[in-house]
Design a protein around this motif. Structure first.
Motif, PDB file in Angstrom:
ATOM      1  N   ILE A 170      34.945  26.286  36.782  1.00  0.00           N
ATOM      2  CA  ILE A 170      34.811  26.772  35.412  1.00  0.00           C
ATOM      3  C   ILE A 170      33.623  27.718  35.396  1.00  0.00           C
ATOM      4  O   ILE A 170      32.539  27.381  35.887  1.00  0.00           O
ATOM      5  N   LEU A 171      33.817  28.896  34.853  1.00  0.00           N
ATOM      6  CA  LEU A 171      32.780  29.920  34.788  1.00  0.00           C
ATOM      7  C   LEU A 171      32.145  29.914  33.406  1.00  0.00           C
ATOM      8  O   LEU A 171      32.805  29.571  32.409  1.00  0.00           O
ATOM      9  N   ALA A 172      30.901  30.306  33.335  1.00  0.00           N
ATOM     10  CA  ALA A 172      30.243  30.414  32.030  1.00  0.00           C
ATOM     11  C   ALA A 172      29.051  31.349  32.129  1.00  0.00           C
ATOM     12  O   ALA A 172      28.376  31.408  33.163  1.00  0.00           O
ATOM     13  N   HIS A 173      28.817  32.075  31.065  1.00  0.00           N
ATOM     14  CA  HIS A 173      27.565  32.823  30.953  1.00  0.00           C
ATOM     15  C   HIS A 173      27.219  32.962  29.474  1.00  0.00           C
ATOM     16  O   HIS A 173      28.052  32.728  28.606  1.00  0.00           O
ATOM     17  N   ASN A 174      25.978  33.298  29.208  1.00  0.00           N
ATOM     18  CA  ASN A 174      25.493  33.382  27.829  1.00  0.00           C
ATOM     19  C   ASN A 174      25.278  34.826  27.408  1.00  0.00           C
ATOM     20  O   ASN A 174      25.115  35.725  28.239  1.00  0.00           O
ATOM     21  N   HIS A 207      36.639  30.500  31.534  1.00  0.00           N
ATOM     22  CA  HIS A 207      35.375  31.225  31.499  1.00  0.00           C
ATOM     23  C   HIS A 207      34.891  31.154  30.064  1.00  0.00           C
ATOM     24  O   HIS A 207      35.575  31.625  29.154  1.00  0.00           O
ATOM     25  N   LEU A 208      33.753  30.536  29.859  1.00  0.00           N
ATOM     26  CA  LEU A 208      33.197  30.399  28.516  1.00  0.00           C
ATOM     27  C   LEU A 208      32.017  31.330  28.343  1.00  0.00           C
ATOM     28  O   LEU A 208      31.127  31.381  29.191  1.00  0.00           O
ATOM     29  N   VAL A 209      32.027  32.066  27.244  1.00  0.00           N
ATOM     30  CA  VAL A 209      30.895  32.922  26.880  1.00  0.00           C
ATOM     31  C   VAL A 209      30.172  32.207  25.740  1.00  0.00           C
ATOM     32  O   VAL A 209      30.748  31.927  24.696  1.00  0.00           O
ATOM     33  N   ILE A 210      28.893  31.908  25.977  1.00  0.00           N
ATOM     34  CA  ILE A 210      28.114  31.095  25.049  1.00  0.00           C
ATOM     35  C   ILE A 210      27.196  31.985  24.215  1.00  0.00           C
ATOM     36  O   ILE A 210      26.375  32.735  24.750  1.00  0.00           O
ATOM     37  N   GLY A 211      27.347  31.907  22.903  1.00  0.00           N
ATOM     38  CA  GLY A 211      26.442  32.596  21.988  1.00  0.00           C
ATOM     39  C   GLY A 211      25.501  31.600  21.340  1.00  0.00           C
ATOM     40  O   GLY A 211      25.272  30.515  21.871  1.00  0.00           O
ATOM     41  N   SER A 217      36.265  30.895  24.624  1.00  0.00           N
ATOM     42  CA  SER A 217      36.910  30.372  25.816  1.00  0.00           C
ATOM     43  C   SER A 217      38.042  31.305  26.227  1.00  0.00           C
ATOM     44  O   SER A 217      38.948  31.563  25.426  1.00  0.00           O
ATOM     45  N   PHE A 218      37.996  31.807  27.447  1.00  0.00           N
ATOM     46  CA  PHE A 218      39.084  32.659  27.936  1.00  0.00           C
ATOM     47  C   PHE A 218      40.395  31.889  27.965  1.00  0.00           C
ATOM     48  O   PHE A 218      41.459  32.452  27.672  1.00  0.00           O
TER      49      PHE A 218
END
Length: 224
Positions: A170-174, A207-211, A217-218
Motif C-alpha cells: 500500500i502506497l501513501a504520501h502526504n 495509494h492514499l494521498v493524505i491531506g 484513496s486511488f
C-alpha cells in the motif's frame, strides 16, 4: 412519598471507570488529559471550548501554537501537553502495527497513515509491505522531499519488497498544503510503480494521498 436521591456529578473519570474509555465523548477524553480548567472555567467547559474552536480532535492536536494563543486562558503549557498526547498516539499506532502484524482494513490503514503523515511539513512517501494474506510485514518511510514534491524510485520499492518476500504493498504520501486531491504527477508515479510491481508479481492495493483532515484513496476512486 420518598424522593429519589440525586446522583453526584458524574465526571469523565468516573464515567471511564464505570463504563470504559470507549464510552467517553471526544470532549470528555480531552477533559481527562487537561486535568484542570482555568480561573472561572471548569475543565469540561475548557475542553468543549477547545474542541469547538478547532472543529475536531485532529484539528486540535495538529494546530500550531499561534492558533492557541488566540484563545483566552490557553497557553504554551496546554499546547505542549496536547502535542505530546498527539505524538504518544502516533507512536502507539506505529508500535501496534509493528508488533501485531495485523490484517489491515481500509479504515485501519487510513487512520494509521493519517496519524503518520498529517502533520509532516514536507512530502513523505510511505510504503506498507504485506504478505500474501495481507498481514503487515513492515512499513517504511522510503522517500522524503520538499514542501511540494518528493522524488520516488519505483525500483527501490520493488527491491525492498523482494527482500522481505512481500506479496502486496500500500502506497501513501502526504500533501503538506492540506489538500489531498492527487496531482497528475501522483497518478503518473502510481502507474509506474504498478508496472514495476506487476513485473515481479507484487500487487499494489492502494495509494492514499493524505491531506489535513482529508484523504484520497486511488482504490476508492477506481484508479487501481
Amino acid at each position: 412519598m420518598s424522593r429519589r436521591k440525586k446522583k453526584p456529578w458524574d465526571g469523565p473519570r468516573e464515567k471511564l471507570q464505570r463504563s470504559g474509555a470507549k464510552s467517553l465523548t471526544d470532549v470528555e477524553l480531552l477533559a481527562i488529559f487537561l486535568r484542570t480548567g482555568k480561573q472561572g472555567v471548569t475543565v469540561m467547559e475548557l475542553a468543549e471550548k477547545l474542541y469547538n474552536h478547532f472543529g475536531s480532535l485532529r484539528g486540535l492536536l495538529s494546530a500550531p501554537l499561534d492558533r492557541f494563543q488566540t484563545i483566552g486562558g490557553v497557553g504554551e503549557a496546554t499546547y505542549t501537553q496536547l502535542r505530546a498526547i498527539a505524538e504518544l498516539g502516533r507512536r502507539y499506532s506505529e508500535s501496534w502495527i509493528e508488533e501485531e502484524k495485523p490484517l489491515l482494513s481500509p479504515d485501519m490503514t487510513r487512520e494509521f497513515l493519517q496519524g503518520q503523515l498529517t502533520d509532516e511539513e514536507r512530502e513523505i512517501f510511505m510504503v506498507i509491505f504485506m504478505d500474501n494474506q495481507h498481514r503487515v510485514i513492515k512499513h517504511s518511510r522510503m522517500f522524503s522531499g520538499t514542501l511540494s514534491h518528493v522524488e520516488v524510485h519505483p525500483r527501490e520499492i520493488v527491491r525492498e519488497a523482494m527482500k522481505m518476500n512481500a506479496a502486496a504493498v500500500i502506497l501513501a504520501h502526504n500533501h503538506p498544503s492540506g489538500h489531498s486531491e492527487p496531482s497528475q504527477a501522483d497518478k503518473s508515479i502510481t502507474e509506474r510503480i504498478i508496472k514495476c510491481c506487476d513485473f515481479m508479481d507484487i500487487r499494489v492495493l492502494d495509494h492514499l494521498v493524505i491531506g489535513r483532515g482529508e484523504y484520497v484513496s486511488f482504490a476508492e476512486r477506481g484508479w487501481i
